[in-house]
Design a protein around this motif. Structure first.
Motif, PDB file in Angstrom:
ATOM      1  N   LEU A  64       0.823  -1.212   0.000  1.00 46.55           N
ATOM      2  CA  LEU A  64       0.000   0.000   0.000  1.00 46.55           C
ATOM      3  C   LEU A  64       0.858   1.264   0.000  1.00 46.55           C
ATOM      4  O   LEU A  64       0.387   2.339  -0.369  1.00 46.55           O
ATOM      5  N   HIS A  65       2.127   1.121   0.363  1.00 47.15           N
ATOM      6  CA  HIS A  65       3.016   2.280   0.321  1.00 47.15           C
ATOM      7  C   HIS A  65       3.240   2.755  -1.110  1.00 47.15           C
ATOM      8  O   HIS A  65       3.575   3.923  -1.327  1.00 47.15           O
ATOM      9  N   LEU A  66       3.041   1.882  -2.083  1.00 46.52           N
ATOM     10  CA  LEU A  66       3.140   2.312  -3.480  1.00 46.52           C
ATOM     11  C   LEU A  66       2.014   3.292  -3.814  1.00 46.52           C
ATOM     12  O   LEU A  66       2.233   4.271  -4.531  1.00 46.52           O
ATOM     13  N   ILE A  67       0.823   3.052  -3.272  1.00 49.02           N
ATOM     14  CA  ILE A  67      -0.294   3.982  -3.472  1.00 49.02           C
ATOM     15  C   ILE A  67       0.050   5.321  -2.837  1.00 49.02           C
ATOM     16  O   ILE A  67      -0.143   6.380  -3.448  1.00 49.02           O
ATOM     17  N   ILE A  68       0.565   5.292  -1.631  1.00 53.47           N
ATOM     18  CA  ILE A  68       0.917   6.526  -0.925  1.00 53.47           C
ATOM     19  C   ILE A  68       2.014   7.274  -1.690  1.00 53.47           C
ATOM     20  O   ILE A  68       1.957   8.504  -1.819  1.00 53.47           O
ATOM     21  N   LYS A  72      -1.055  27.062  -2.555  1.00 53.19           N
ATOM     22  CA  LYS A  72      -0.212  25.869  -2.627  1.00 53.19           C
ATOM     23  C   LYS A  72      -0.081  25.213  -1.258  1.00 53.19           C
ATOM     24  O   LYS A  72      -0.094  23.991  -1.135  1.00 53.19           O
ATOM     25  N   TRP A  73       0.010  26.042  -0.194  1.00 54.12           N
ATOM     26  CA  TRP A  73       0.143  25.488   1.156  1.00 54.12           C
ATOM     27  C   TRP A  73      -1.179  24.913   1.640  1.00 54.12           C
ATOM     28  O   TRP A  73      -1.199  23.842   2.269  1.00 54.12           O
ATOM     29  N   ILE A  74      -2.269  25.593   1.358  1.00 55.44           N
ATOM     30  CA  ILE A  74      -3.588  25.058   1.724  1.00 55.44           C
ATOM     31  C   ILE A  74      -3.813  23.731   1.016  1.00 55.44           C
ATOM     32  O   ILE A  74      -4.224  22.741   1.630  1.00 55.44           O
ATOM     33  N   PHE A  75      -3.525  23.704  -0.290  1.00 55.17           N
ATOM     34  CA  PHE A  75      -3.674  22.460  -1.048  1.00 55.17           C
ATOM     35  C   PHE A  75      -2.819  21.356  -0.444  1.00 55.17           C
ATOM     36  O   PHE A  75      -3.295  20.239  -0.237  1.00 55.17           O
ATOM     37  N   PHE A  76      -1.553  21.647  -0.171  1.00 58.39           N
ATOM     38  CA  PHE A  76      -0.667  20.612   0.357  1.00 58.39           C
ATOM     39  C   PHE A  76      -1.183  20.040   1.663  1.00 58.39           C
ATOM     40  O   PHE A  76      -1.226  18.818   1.840  1.00 58.39           O
ATOM     41  N   ILE A  77      -1.572  20.896   2.574  1.00 59.53           N
ATOM     42  CA  ILE A  77      -2.013  20.419   3.887  1.00 59.53           C
ATOM     43  C   ILE A  77      -3.292  19.581   3.770  1.00 59.53           C
ATOM     44  O   ILE A  77      -3.386  18.493   4.341  1.00 59.53           O
ATOM     45  N   VAL A  78      -4.261  20.052   2.998  1.00 59.46           N
ATOM     46  CA  VAL A  78      -5.517  19.299   2.844  1.00 59.46           C
ATOM     47  C   VAL A  78      -5.283  18.007   2.060  1.00 59.46           C
ATOM     48  O   VAL A  78      -5.747  16.930   2.450  1.00 59.46           O
ATOM     49  N   ALA A  79      -4.545  18.104   0.954  1.00 55.73           N
ATOM     50  CA  ALA A  79      -4.332  16.925   0.114  1.00 55.73           C
ATOM     51  C   ALA A  79      -3.489  15.867   0.816  1.00 55.73           C
ATOM     52  O   ALA A  79      -3.807  14.677   0.772  1.00 55.73           O
ATOM     53  N   THR A 101      -5.202  10.249   2.772  1.00 57.93           N
ATOM     54  CA  THR A 101      -5.578   9.228   3.754  1.00 57.93           C
ATOM     55  C   THR A 101      -6.946   8.620   3.439  1.00 57.93           C
ATOM     56  O   THR A 101      -7.217   7.477   3.789  1.00 57.93           O
ATOM     57  N   LEU A 102      -7.794   9.380   2.765  1.00 60.58           N
ATOM     58  CA  LEU A 102      -9.173   8.970   2.511  1.00 60.58           C
ATOM     59  C   LEU A 102      -9.331   7.595   1.839  1.00 60.58           C
ATOM     60  O   LEU A 102     -10.190   6.813   2.254  1.00 60.58           O
ATOM     61  N   PRO A 103      -8.527   7.235   0.836  1.00 59.18           N
ATOM     62  CA  PRO A 103      -8.713   5.899   0.235  1.00 59.18           C
ATOM     63  C   PRO A 103      -8.581   4.750   1.232  1.00 59.18           C
ATOM     64  O   PRO A 103      -9.196   3.692   1.071  1.00 59.18           O
ATOM     65  N   PHE A 104      -7.821   4.966   2.297  1.00 61.71           N
ATOM     66  CA  PHE A 104      -7.606   3.908   3.277  1.00 61.71           C
ATOM     67  C   PHE A 104      -8.819   3.703   4.182  1.00 61.71           C
ATOM     68  O   PHE A 104      -8.905   2.702   4.886  1.00 61.71           O
ATOM     69  N   TYR A 105      -9.756   4.646   4.126  1.00 66.54           N
ATOM     70  CA  TYR A 105     -11.049   4.462   4.802  1.00 66.54           C
ATOM     71  C   TYR A 105     -11.717   3.211   4.250  1.00 66.54           C
ATOM     72  O   TYR A 105     -12.312   2.428   4.992  1.00 66.54           O
ATOM     73  N   TRP A 106     -11.630   3.020   2.934  1.00 63.25           N
ATOM     74  CA  TRP A 106     -12.258   1.867   2.292  1.00 63.25           C
ATOM     75  C   TRP A 106     -11.293   0.700   2.112  1.00 63.25           C
ATOM     76  O   TRP A 106     -11.700  -0.450   2.201  1.00 63.25           O
ATOM     77  N   ILE A 107     -10.016   0.996   1.870  1.00 64.44           N
ATOM     78  CA  ILE A 107      -9.043  -0.082   1.636  1.00 64.44           C
ATOM     79  C   ILE A 107      -8.776  -0.866   2.915  1.00 64.44           C
ATOM     80  O   ILE A 107      -8.725  -2.102   2.895  1.00 64.44           O
ATOM     81  N   ILE A 108      -8.605  -0.168   4.036  1.00 65.19           N
ATOM     82  CA  ILE A 108      -8.300  -0.843   5.303  1.00 65.19           C
ATOM     83  C   ILE A 108      -9.523  -0.843   6.200  1.00 65.19           C
ATOM     84  O   ILE A 108     -10.105  -1.901   6.431  1.00 65.19           O
ATOM     85  N   MET A 135      -7.841   6.792  13.049  1.00 64.96           N
ATOM     86  CA  MET A 135      -6.627   6.693  13.849  1.00 64.96           C
ATOM     87  C   MET A 135      -5.444   7.372  13.158  1.00 64.96           C
ATOM     88  O   MET A 135      -4.634   8.036  13.810  1.00 64.96           O
ATOM     89  N   ALA A 136      -5.341   7.247  11.851  1.00 61.72           N
ATOM     90  CA  ALA A 136      -4.182   7.770  11.123  1.00 61.72           C
ATOM     91  C   ALA A 136      -4.256   9.268  10.864  1.00 61.72           C
ATOM     92  O   ALA A 136      -3.226   9.943  10.817  1.00 61.72           O
ATOM     93  N   LEU A 137      -5.456   9.798  10.700  1.00 66.18           N
ATOM     94  CA  LEU A 137      -5.613  11.194  10.283  1.00 66.18           C
ATOM     95  C   LEU A 137      -4.934  12.221  11.204  1.00 66.18           C
ATOM     96  O   LEU A 137      -4.218  13.097  10.703  1.00 66.18           O
TER      97      LEU A 137
END
Length: 150
Positions: free
Chosen positions: A62-66, A89-96, A102-109, A116-118
């Motif tokens: 899963l680290h490949l996805i990250i 750019k900073w707002i985008f970086f922090i939110v993204a 992290t959001l895909p891992f809501y469904w993947i894991i 816990m990770a957020l």
């Protein structure tokens, strides 16, 4: 050079709860001022894979996805930098980097993993961004002096 610095930054870990924050993204963020988006993204991808390697790849493949997420985030971040969108750019970086990556891992894991990770990932993201915000202008000024005196 920025990819190597990202790999070195991966060694610098700050404990945050049950995980740790690595400073692997700081050099990639700084590289946005000097490199094309693809190279800044590659520096971030290498930084994440290095950090994961040093931690023993706790999420396995899963680290490949990250890593791909990190590449895309730094690609867009660099495009925003080049467009002069210095606040966005900073707002985008922090939110993204914290929520969207992290959001895909809501469904993947699991939803529990996401919750816990957020907080830890958000703290790590803000820490990396904060250091880069302070260091970037200094590095840019030094590079400008080098260019004018070379």
């Amino acid at each position: 050079m920025f990819a190597a610095l990202s790999a070195i930054g991966a060694f610098i870990k700050i404990p945050i709860g049950i995980n740790s924050a690595a400073l692997d993204t700081v050099p990639a963020l700084i590289s946005a001022a000097f490199l094309p988006p693809v190279y800044a993204g590659a520096a971030s991808l290498i930084g994440h894979l290095s950090s994961s390697l040093y931690a023993g790849f706790p999420l396995g493949p899963l680290h490949l996805i990250i890593a791909v997420e990190m590449f895309l985030i730094l690609f867009v971040f660099t495009k925003l930098h080049q467009a002069g969108r210095n606040v966005w750019k900073w707002i985008f970086f922090i939110v993204a980097n914290s929520v969207l990556a992290t959001l895909p891992f809501y469904w993947i894991i699991s939803p529990a993993f996401f919750v816990m990770a957020l907080p830890g990932i958000t703290i790590a993201t803000v820490l990396n961004a904060g250091i880069a915000i302070v260091v970037s202008p200094v590095v840019e000024r030094v590079m400008e002096r080098v260019r004018t005196h070379a």
